[in-house]
Design a protein around this motif. Structure first.
Motif, short mmCIF file in Angstrom:
data_model
loop_
_atom_site.label_atom_id
_atom_site.label_comp_id
_atom_site.label_asym_id
_atom_site.label_seq_id
_atom_site.Cartn_x
_atom_site.Cartn_y
_atom_site.Cartn_z
N PRO A 245 0.83 -1.21 0.00
CA PRO A 245 0.00 0.00 0.00
C PRO A 245 0.86 1.26 0.00
CG PRO A 245 -0.61 -1.51 1.79
CD PRO A 245 0.70 -1.97 1.25
N ASN A 246 0.30 2.35 -0.56
CA ASN A 246 0.96 3.63 -0.44
C ASN A 246 0.55 4.30 0.87
OD1 ASN A 246 -1.62 4.85 -0.86
ND2 ASN A 246 -1.31 4.80 -3.07
N GLU A 247 1.07 5.48 1.15
CA GLU A 247 0.81 6.13 2.43
C GLU A 247 -0.68 6.41 2.64
OE1 GLU A 247 3.22 9.54 3.14
OE2 GLU A 247 5.11 8.47 2.86
N LYS A 248 -1.36 6.84 1.60
CA LYS A 248 -2.79 7.13 1.70
C LYS A 248 -3.57 5.87 2.04
CE LYS A 248 -6.77 8.90 -0.88
NZ LYS A 248 -7.24 9.41 -2.21
N GLN A 249 -3.24 4.76 1.39
CA GLN A 249 -3.93 3.50 1.65
C GLN A 249 -3.65 3.01 3.06
OE1 GLN A 249 -2.25 1.48 -1.80
NE2 GLN A 249 -4.31 1.28 -2.71
N LEU A 250 -2.43 3.21 3.56
CA LEU A 250 -2.11 2.80 4.92
C LEU A 250 -2.99 3.53 5.94
CD1 LEU A 250 1.79 2.63 4.89
CD2 LEU A 250 0.21 0.70 5.17
N VAL A 251 -3.18 4.83 5.74
CA VAL A 251 -4.01 5.61 6.65
C VAL A 251 -5.47 5.18 6.54
CG1 VAL A 251 -4.88 7.94 7.16
CG2 VAL A 251 -2.45 7.59 6.68
N PHE A 254 -5.47 1.71 8.42
CA PHE A 254 -5.01 1.71 9.79
C PHE A 254 -5.50 2.89 10.63
CE2 PHE A 254 -0.94 -0.69 8.37
CZ PHE A 254 -1.61 -1.90 8.50
N GLY A 255 -5.87 3.97 9.96
CA GLY A 255 -6.20 5.19 10.68
C GLY A 255 -4.98 6.11 10.75
N PRO A 256 -5.12 7.27 11.40
CA PRO A 256 -4.00 8.22 11.50
C PRO A 256 -2.78 7.56 12.14
CG PRO A 256 -6.05 9.24 12.21
CD PRO A 256 -6.34 7.77 12.04
N LYS A 257 -1.60 7.90 11.65
CA LYS A 257 -0.39 7.30 12.19
C LYS A 257 -0.14 7.75 13.62
CE LYS A 257 4.30 6.09 10.80
NZ LYS A 257 5.33 6.21 9.75
#
Length: 258
Positions: A245-251, A254-257
């Motif tokens: 996943p890219n960063e957008k997909q991770l958020v 998973f929600g906010p880092k």
């Protein structure tokens, strides 16, 4: 919205259909009945479509379809319904009546599996990932997920599969047969795939069955590469991400880092 893999099944048409209001039954018009039978379309329900044209929601394999009856009652139009602004109105019916229920059933199957669990059952989010021991992107995804797991925000559920390398089955079996499979998987990932529990002389039947079940489940979900990641979005709809996943997909998953 996740669109699930098609499986060829002949779906028989019910003789009586429930109307959109759910209180009355009516016989399906011949034009709709004949077309749906010929095209292997299962009619799910009559819908109250804008514009006044009689309409039905159908399912072809694992995909949605909307059917509209012309005023003469002798012709059927199959396709999507759009409003004056070009918005696809059929998609809302598909999501509610087909994709969401199918997603819920698949989520149940994922939860009924036996993954390597990292994180508490009480974590607000659950993510399932199919991973091969020799998949570099799986290792990268595992590392990226750790801040959320350690913060108690996510439970990461890894389902090992074996198809990328001739030794994938051997390594996966060694991890699953370890005294503490979760710890063995962590050590394996942290070592870049170098630290592996000493495998038994042969994989147990139970381990082989687990790997076969994981592969079958992955196939049924439409996964064709690793990592194959599944989670529920805010609308409780099953989502699929193939690959790293890219960063957008991770958020999004998973929600906010933390």
């Amino acid at each position: 919205m996740l669109q699930l893999p098609a499986k060829k099944n002949v779906l028989l048409l019910a003789a009586l259909m429930v109307s959109g209001g759910g209180n009355a039954e009516e016989t399906l018009p011949d034009a709709v009945k004949n077309f749906s039978e010929q095209q292997d379309i299962k009619i799910l329900k009559k819908i109250d479509a804008p514009g006044g044209a009689p309409a039905w929601l159908g399912q072809y394999q694992d995909m949605g379809v909307t059917l509209f009856l012309t005023p003469d009652g002798k012709h059927v139009v199959s396709g999507y319904l759009y409003d004056e602004k070009g918005k696809n109105l059929s998609e809302a019916y598909f999501r509610k009546e087909i994709y969401a229920p199918m997603g819920r059933e698949m989520w149940k199957k994922l939860n009924a599996a036996h993954p390597l669990k990292e994180g508490a059952d009480a974590a607000p989010r659950k993510v399932f990932v199919f991973a091969d021991p020799f998949c570099p992107y799986c290792k990268a995804f595992w590392a990226e997920a750790q801040p959320w797991v350690k913060a108690g925000k996510v439970q990461l559920n890894t389902l090992l599969v074996a198809f990328l390398n001739p030794n994938s089955g051997r390594n996966a079996s060694a991890i699953l047969n370890a005294k503490d499979p979760v710890s063995a998987w962590k050590e394996y990932e942290l070592s870049g795939g170098k630290k592996l529990p000493k495998p038994d002389a042969a994989a147990t039947r139970e381990t082989v069955e687990i790997l076969q079940k994981h592969q079958a489940l992955m196939d049924s979900l439409g996964g064709n590469a690793t990592p194959a990641i599944y989670y529920l979005n805010e609308e409780n709809e099953l989502q699929q991400v193939m690959g790293l996943p890219n960063e957008k997909q991770l958020v999004e998953m998973f929600g906010p880092k933390p």
